[in-house]
Design an enzyme around this catalytic site. Structure first.
Site, PDB file in Angstrom:
ATOM      1  N   LYS A 142       0.790  -1.354   0.039  1.00 11.20           N
ATOM      2  CA  LYS A 142       0.040   0.113   0.025  1.00 11.20           C
ATOM      3  C   LYS A 142       1.042   1.275   0.021  1.00 11.20           C
ATOM      4  O   LYS A 142       0.559   2.129  -0.718  1.00 11.20           O
ATOM      5  CB  LYS A 142      -0.978  -0.083   1.170  1.00 11.20           C
ATOM      6  N   GLU A 189       9.699  -5.655   4.696  1.00 14.85           N
ATOM      7  CA  GLU A 189       9.666  -7.059   4.210  1.00 14.85           C
ATOM      8  C   GLU A 189       9.492  -7.215   2.652  1.00 14.85           C
ATOM      9  O   GLU A 189      10.206  -7.747   1.880  1.00 14.85           O
ATOM     10  CB  GLU A 189       8.712  -7.954   4.925  1.00 14.85           C
ATOM     11  N   GLY A 194      -5.363  -2.781   3.857  1.00 16.67           N
ATOM     12  CA  GLY A 194      -4.716  -4.004   3.480  1.00 16.67           C
ATOM     13  C   GLY A 194      -5.357  -5.225   3.647  1.00 16.67           C
ATOM     14  O   GLY A 194      -5.557  -6.128   2.577  1.00 16.67           O
ATOM     15  N   ARG A 195      -6.048  -5.750   4.724  1.00 15.84           N
ATOM     16  CA  ARG A 195      -6.515  -7.070   4.913  1.00 15.84           C
ATOM     17  C   ARG A 195      -8.034  -7.140   4.175  1.00 15.84           C
ATOM     18  O   ARG A 195      -8.687  -7.925   4.400  1.00 15.84           O
ATOM     19  CB  ARG A 195      -6.531  -7.275   6.566  1.00 15.84           C
ATOM     20  N   GLU A 227      -6.390  -8.761  13.884  1.00 14.33           N
ATOM     21  CA  GLU A 227      -5.889  -7.642  13.598  1.00 14.33           C
ATOM     22  C   GLU A 227      -7.190  -6.426  13.519  1.00 14.33           C
ATOM     23  O   GLU A 227      -6.569  -5.416  14.091  1.00 14.33           O
ATOM     24  CB  GLU A 227      -5.149  -7.405  12.157  1.00 14.33           C
ATOM     25  N   HIS A 246      -7.510 -35.562  13.665  1.00 15.86           N
ATOM     26  CA  HIS A 246      -6.608 -36.648  14.162  1.00 15.86           C
ATOM     27  C   HIS A 246      -5.449 -35.868  15.223  1.00 15.86           C
ATOM     28  O   HIS A 246      -4.378 -36.318  15.503  1.00 15.86           O
ATOM     29  CB  HIS A 246      -6.153 -37.589  13.281  1.00 15.86           C
ATOM     30  N   LYS A 277       7.934  -3.271  14.602  1.00 21.04           N
ATOM     31  CA  LYS A 277       8.562  -2.785  13.530  1.00 21.04           C
ATOM     32  C   LYS A 277       9.690  -1.735  13.748  1.00 21.04           C
ATOM     33  O   LYS A 277      10.587  -1.572  13.030  1.00 21.04           O
ATOM     34  CB  LYS A 277       7.600  -2.323  12.234  1.00 21.04           C
TER      35      LYS A 277
END
Length: 504
Positions: free
Chosen positions: A189, A195, A248-249, A334, A365, A476
């Site tokens: 964005k 990263e 973003g999400r 978030e 399981h 960050k």
């Protein structure tokens, strides 16, 4: 600051007795008609939860008390519902539902994306066989879910989506890619995400080392900051912007969905948007008693705020939806992992539970022992599809669905065994089932939009802002300070770790 008093309606809800799931259908023969809702290609079944007529009435009163209708109207009107950042949250506009000006802008940006896709398909950027999508958080989780769920044999390109800054992730992604036939999509964005930009630089170096003549000519920038993408080296014609008001999400509907639109084809991407738009209209226009995201939020609020459940488990009984739990972890945790209200006051109780889950039947399981016989009450959500995603023997899909439905029945019913308590199941454990007709673009779009609106509805009932995420920033900032100034002023444990692993 002093903690505010709980809303009156919430206190009334808390005073209601908890129903016994083992006898709940006998007590209310009409329960299915009240707590099963079909919306488009999706059937929602809350009948195996502790929701009762009295609880539903109480939560409807809470929604009115918290101004739900007005908050929902503000969301779709493009008003600044993200009050801490002074921004609207206009992901519905990307689907054609919202402020008319924002809808028109989203359509124009979609047309720009489609034109670029047409050019790529016509080999204007040279022969392309591979797509390397680089992003993190919502810039990676959304496209990854869509491509994985709808891809299979339908993918027109090889797609690798990289988010982790660990170089191992990038190396593995490009191991079988031809750099001369690879298109790089950089999704950020701000176009400054540490990263993402480090991974993007390494991908460019990979191309340079392979002798690609113009590596930046093979980069598509997906960003709300076009100027920064240009400064980084991307030509303006290969920048696909999206609105600053799209978080973003919540961004997979925008140009962040480019790898899915390219790899699956524009028709599939458009169907995804149309499915989400249908859920938008349902959420915006339906009566509260028949509103799927709102009812789901009522159930969430009951288990988190009244029953004290700290987690919510989600199990996809369909391999195509195996990435859904990871996607929802970010969306829900978030968004609603907050401790203050929209007004900056302490919240009056717990907010978002921890979202976790897996894939059936594998999870049976691994973790279902705790769900059936453990001491922690965990509401469970099952998601399945009537139609299979394969052409193998129908026995595969029958066994999958039988196991899914049996788990919900077992959680509710339990099993007595007075002679051997280790083999007894207490039952009275809640579950929701979401059943899709099939995992199609339309159904997946509707499902994801349902979860978005459910998250928003929960936030309104809690009185919090689901659209900021300041909690991710401190770590960050500290990492950047270590890189810029070296390790200093930290606690002894952190200093020792830095010294041991980084030699500083």
């Amino acid at each position: 600051m002093t903690s505010p008093a709980q809303p009156d309606s919430l206190a009334a809800i808390a005073a209601l007795p908890q129903a016994d799931l083992k006898s709940i259908f006998t007590a209310d023969p009409d329960r299915l008609s009240k707590l099963v809702l079909t919306q488009g290609p999706i059937r929602f079944d809350w009948s195996k939860t502790h929701m009762t007529d009295d609880l539903l009435s109480g939560f409807l009163a809470l929604a009115e008390e918290q101004g739900f209708a007005a908050r929902r109207d503000a969301l779709f009107a493009g008003e600044p519902v993200n009050n801490t950042e002074g921004r609207a949250a206009e992901h519905p506009a990307e689907r054609g539902e919202g402020n008319p000006d924002s809808v028109a802008r989203a359509k124009a940006l979609h047309a720009r994306m489609r034109a670029l896709i047409d050019a790529i398909e016509a080999e204007a950027l040279g022969p392309i066989r591979h797509i390397l999508h680089i992003g993190i958080g919502g810039s990676a989780l959304g496209p990854d879910l869509i491509v994985d769920a709808l891809g299979g044999d339908n993918l027109r390109y090889d797609v690798a989506i990289v988010s982790n800054v660990d170089g191992t992730a990038l190396e593995r992604a490009i191991r079988d890619f031809d750099p001369h036939a690879t298109l790089i999509a950089v999704a950020s964005k701000t176009f400054t995400t540490t990263e993402t930009m480090l991974n993007a630089a390494s991908a460019i170096n990979w191309m340079v080392e392979a002798g690609v003549e113009d590596p930046y000519g093979k980069v598509i920038a997906l960003t709300a900051s076009p100027d920064k993408a240009i400064a980084w080296g991307v030509d303006e014609t290969r920048i696909l912007p999206f609105a600053e008001s799209v978080g973003g999400r919540y961004s997979l509907w925008s140009s962040i969905g480019f790898p899915a639109a390219l790899a699956l084809g524009w028709d599939a991407f458009e169907s995804l948007l149309e499915g989400a738009a249908a859920m938008d209209r349902h959420f915006r226009l339906s009566d509260p008693k028949e509103n799927a995201p709102l009812i789901a939020a009522f159930v969430d609020q009951y288990y988190t705020r009244i029953a004290g459940c700290e987690t919510r488990a989600l199990f996809a009984y369909d391999e195509r939806l195996k990435l859904l739990p990871s996607y929802l972890q970010q969306l829900e945790m978030e968004s609603n992992g907050k401790s203050v209200t929209r007004d900056g006051e302490p919240v009056d109780g717990p907010t978002a539970p921890i979202t976790w889950g897996g894939v059936g039947t594998d999870a049976q399981h691994a973790v279902f022992q705790l769900l059936h016989q453990g001491t922690v009450l965990t509401p469970v959500e099952f998601i399945a599809s009537i139609e299979p995603g394969h052409t193998l023997d129908p026995a595969h899909h029958r066994a999958l669905l039988v196991n899914c439905f049996a788990q919900g029945a077992a959680l509710l019913r339990g099993k007595e065994n007075p002679s051997d308590p280790a083999r007894a199941y207490p039952g009275n454990r809640p579950s929701t089932t979401i059943l899709l007709d099939d995992v199609t673009p339309e159904a997946l779009g509707a499902l994801i939009a349902f979860y978005e609106h459910r998250t928003f509805a929960n936030a309104v009932l809690l009185g919090i802002n689901p659209f900021d995420q300041f909690g991710v920033e401190l770590g960050k900032e500290i990492a950047k300070s270590i890189e810029a100034e070296g390790p200093k002023g930290f606690d002894p444990s952190t200093m020792a770790l830095i010294g041991l692993a980084l030699g500083e």
